[in-house]
Design a protein around this motif. Structure first.
Motif, mmCIF file in Angstrom:
data_model
loop_
_atom_site.group_PDB
_atom_site.id
_atom_site.type_symbol
_atom_site.label_atom_id
_atom_site.label_comp_id
_atom_site.label_asym_id
_atom_site.label_seq_id
_atom_site.Cartn_x
_atom_site.Cartn_y
_atom_site.Cartn_z
ATOM 1 N N GLY A 69 -17.229 -1.688 8.132
ATOM 2 C CA GLY A 69 -17.134 -0.184 7.857
ATOM 3 C C GLY A 69 -15.620 0.187 7.108
ATOM 4 O O GLY A 69 -15.460 1.391 7.121
ATOM 5 N N ALA A 70 -14.892 -0.520 6.910
ATOM 6 C CA ALA A 70 -13.489 -0.353 6.332
ATOM 7 C C ALA A 70 -12.898 -1.184 5.495
ATOM 8 O O ALA A 70 -12.919 -2.423 5.835
ATOM 9 N N VAL A 71 -12.307 -1.027 4.120
ATOM 10 C CA VAL A 71 -11.715 -2.105 3.429
ATOM 11 C C VAL A 71 -10.309 -1.616 3.171
ATOM 12 O O VAL A 71 -10.262 -0.113 2.978
ATOM 13 N N PRO A 72 -9.258 -2.441 2.844
ATOM 14 C CA PRO A 72 -8.006 -1.606 2.524
ATOM 15 C C PRO A 72 -7.849 -1.483 0.784
ATOM 16 O O PRO A 72 -8.292 -2.279 0.268
ATOM 17 N N VAL A 73 -7.199 -0.363 0.636
ATOM 18 C CA VAL A 73 -7.006 -0.310 -0.772
ATOM 19 C C VAL A 73 -5.462 0.012 -0.757
ATOM 20 O O VAL A 73 -4.861 0.669 -0.083
ATOM 21 N N ALA A 74 -4.821 -0.472 -1.780
ATOM 22 C CA ALA A 74 -3.272 -0.235 -2.210
ATOM 23 C C ALA A 74 -3.065 1.111 -2.308
ATOM 24 O O ALA A 74 -3.615 1.820 -3.040
ATOM 25 N N ARG A 75 -2.176 1.688 -1.702
ATOM 26 C CA ARG A 75 -1.549 3.195 -1.843
ATOM 27 C C ARG A 75 -0.091 3.010 -2.457
ATOM 28 O O ARG A 75 -0.039 3.823 -3.475
ATOM 29 N N GLU A 76 0.635 1.923 -2.239
ATOM 30 C CA GLU A 76 2.029 1.962 -3.052
ATOM 31 C C GLU A 76 2.317 0.624 -2.973
ATOM 32 O O GLU A 76 2.377 -0.293 -1.891
ATOM 33 N N HIS A 77 3.021 0.010 -3.745
ATOM 34 C CA HIS A 77 3.590 -1.144 -4.109
ATOM 35 C C HIS A 77 5.183 -0.937 -4.452
ATOM 36 O O HIS A 77 5.240 0.091 -5.296
ATOM 37 N N VAL A 78 6.197 -1.528 -3.887
ATOM 38 C CA VAL A 78 7.463 -1.787 -4.168
ATOM 39 C C VAL A 78 7.812 -3.062 -4.419
ATOM 40 O O VAL A 78 7.573 -3.904 -3.484
ATOM 41 N N ILE A 79 8.423 -3.208 -5.703
ATOM 42 C CA ILE A 79 8.708 -4.491 -6.202
ATOM 43 C C ILE A 79 10.173 -4.492 -6.357
ATOM 44 O O ILE A 79 10.843 -3.881 -7.133
ATOM 45 N N ARG A 80 11.250 -5.541 -5.775
ATOM 46 C CA ARG A 80 12.290 -5.813 -6.112
ATOM 47 C C ARG A 80 12.581 -7.224 -6.843
ATOM 48 O O ARG A 80 12.334 -8.244 -6.164
ATOM 49 N N TYR A 81 12.963 -7.251 -8.202
ATOM 50 C CA TYR A 81 13.076 -8.477 -8.747
ATOM 51 C C TYR A 81 14.337 -9.183 -8.591
ATOM 52 O O TYR A 81 15.394 -8.430 -8.908
ATOM 53 N N HIS A 82 14.724 -10.287 -8.339
ATOM 54 C CA HIS A 82 16.048 -10.746 -8.318
ATOM 55 C C HIS A 82 16.293 -11.976 -9.439
ATOM 56 O O HIS A 82 17.155 -11.926 -10.019
ATOM 57 N N LYS A 83 15.237 -12.955 -9.822
ATOM 58 C CA LYS A 83 15.537 -13.945 -10.779
ATOM 59 C C LYS A 83 14.250 -14.066 -11.272
ATOM 60 O O LYS A 83 13.100 -14.133 -10.580
ATOM 61 N N PRO A 84 14.434 -14.414 -12.657
ATOM 62 C CA PRO A 84 12.998 -14.844 -13.247
ATOM 63 C C PRO A 84 12.497 -16.189 -12.824
ATOM 64 O O PRO A 84 13.233 -17.246 -12.483
ATOM 65 N N ALA A 85 10.800 -16.443 -12.802
ATOM 66 C CA ALA A 85 10.367 -17.618 -12.628
ATOM 67 C C ALA A 85 9.998 -18.163 -13.885
ATOM 68 O O ALA A 85 9.542 -17.257 -14.854
ATOM 69 N N LEU A 86 10.109 -19.083 -14.170
ATOM 70 C CA LEU A 86 9.794 -19.992 -15.591
ATOM 71 C C LEU A 86 8.852 -21.039 -15.276
ATOM 72 O O LEU A 86 8.337 -21.562 -14.607
ATOM 73 N N LEU A 87 8.159 -21.254 -16.651
ATOM 74 C CA LEU A 87 6.972 -22.135 -16.583
ATOM 75 C C LEU A 87 7.585 -23.575 -16.034
ATOM 76 O O LEU A 87 8.583 -23.952 -16.104
ATOM 77 N N GLY A 88 6.521 -23.929 -14.930
ATOM 78 C CA GLY A 88 6.748 -25.020 -14.391
ATOM 79 C C GLY A 88 7.170 -24.961 -13.013
ATOM 80 O O GLY A 88 7.210 -25.791 -12.233
ATOM 81 N N ASP A 89 7.990 -23.738 -12.655
ATOM 82 C CA ASP A 89 8.433 -23.529 -11.386
ATOM 83 C C ASP A 89 7.327 -23.501 -10.223
ATOM 84 O O ASP A 89 6.210 -22.986 -10.555
ATOM 85 N N ARG A 90 7.830 -24.091 -9.049
ATOM 86 C CA ARG A 90 6.902 -23.858 -8.006
ATOM 87 C C ARG A 90 7.310 -22.711 -7.290
ATOM 88 O O ARG A 90 8.429 -22.429 -7.191
ATOM 89 N N VAL A 91 6.422 -21.838 -7.006
ATOM 90 C CA VAL A 91 6.803 -20.718 -6.276
ATOM 91 C C VAL A 91 6.012 -20.464 -4.882
ATOM 92 O O VAL A 91 4.808 -20.553 -4.768
#
Length: 164
Positions: A69-91
């Protein structure tokens, strides 16, 4: 509630296993933008993917949550980016369910590059935090987090046998 990204590594180490989950993926061509690095929206999709996998691991897929009887819905996202990920990177994408109080739950996420030759803990690409609000799946009205959800994610210790 104003979200600030906490030190997710400290959270990760200090939380029970039921409240943590990780996955490792490889950056594919479709993840890239015109600058040839992972598009910002892909990081968010990866955060949602690791959260979904976490819920499935503890037996709380969407049909299970609807039944409760209850599902989670997103209210707010906060993202801080430090470095880019590139093709083939394992994350490595990790999530920790850090707070669950009443109508709201908070997840912290870390996204680290984990290529051969990277430091043991990886190279931090981004951190994210999401505030989720629990709602009734039929009415869309806010609803308290079901006790079964709290139990399965390790917020409550199981009762000893015969104590009920």
């Amino acid at each position: 509630m104003k979200l600030a990204i906490p030190d997710a590594d400290v959270l990760w180490d200090g939380l029970p296993e039921l409240r943590r989950h990780a996955l490792t993926l490889t950056v594919a061509p479709g993840d890239l933008d015109d600058l040839h690095h992972v598009n910002n929206t892909v990081y968010l999709a990866w955060c949602e993917e690791v959260a979904r996998e976490h819920a499935l691991r503890v037996g709380l897929g969407t049909p299970d949550l609807v039944a409760l009887g209850a599902v989670p819905v997103a209210r707010e996202h906060v993202i801080r980016y430090h470095k880019p990920a590139l093709l083939g990177d394992r994350v490595r994408v990790r999530t920790a369910l850090t707070v669950s109080a009443g109508l709201r739950s908070v997840r912290a996420y870390t996204l680290d590059r984990a290529n051969p030759g990277d430091p043991e803990g990886g190279v931090r690409l981004a951190e994210c935090q999401t505030e989720w609000v629990w709602v009734d799946p039929d009415t869309g009205r806010p609803r308290r987090t079901p006790a079964e959800v709290l139990r399965r994610f390790g917020f409550w210790a199981p009762a000893p046998p015969g104590s009920q």
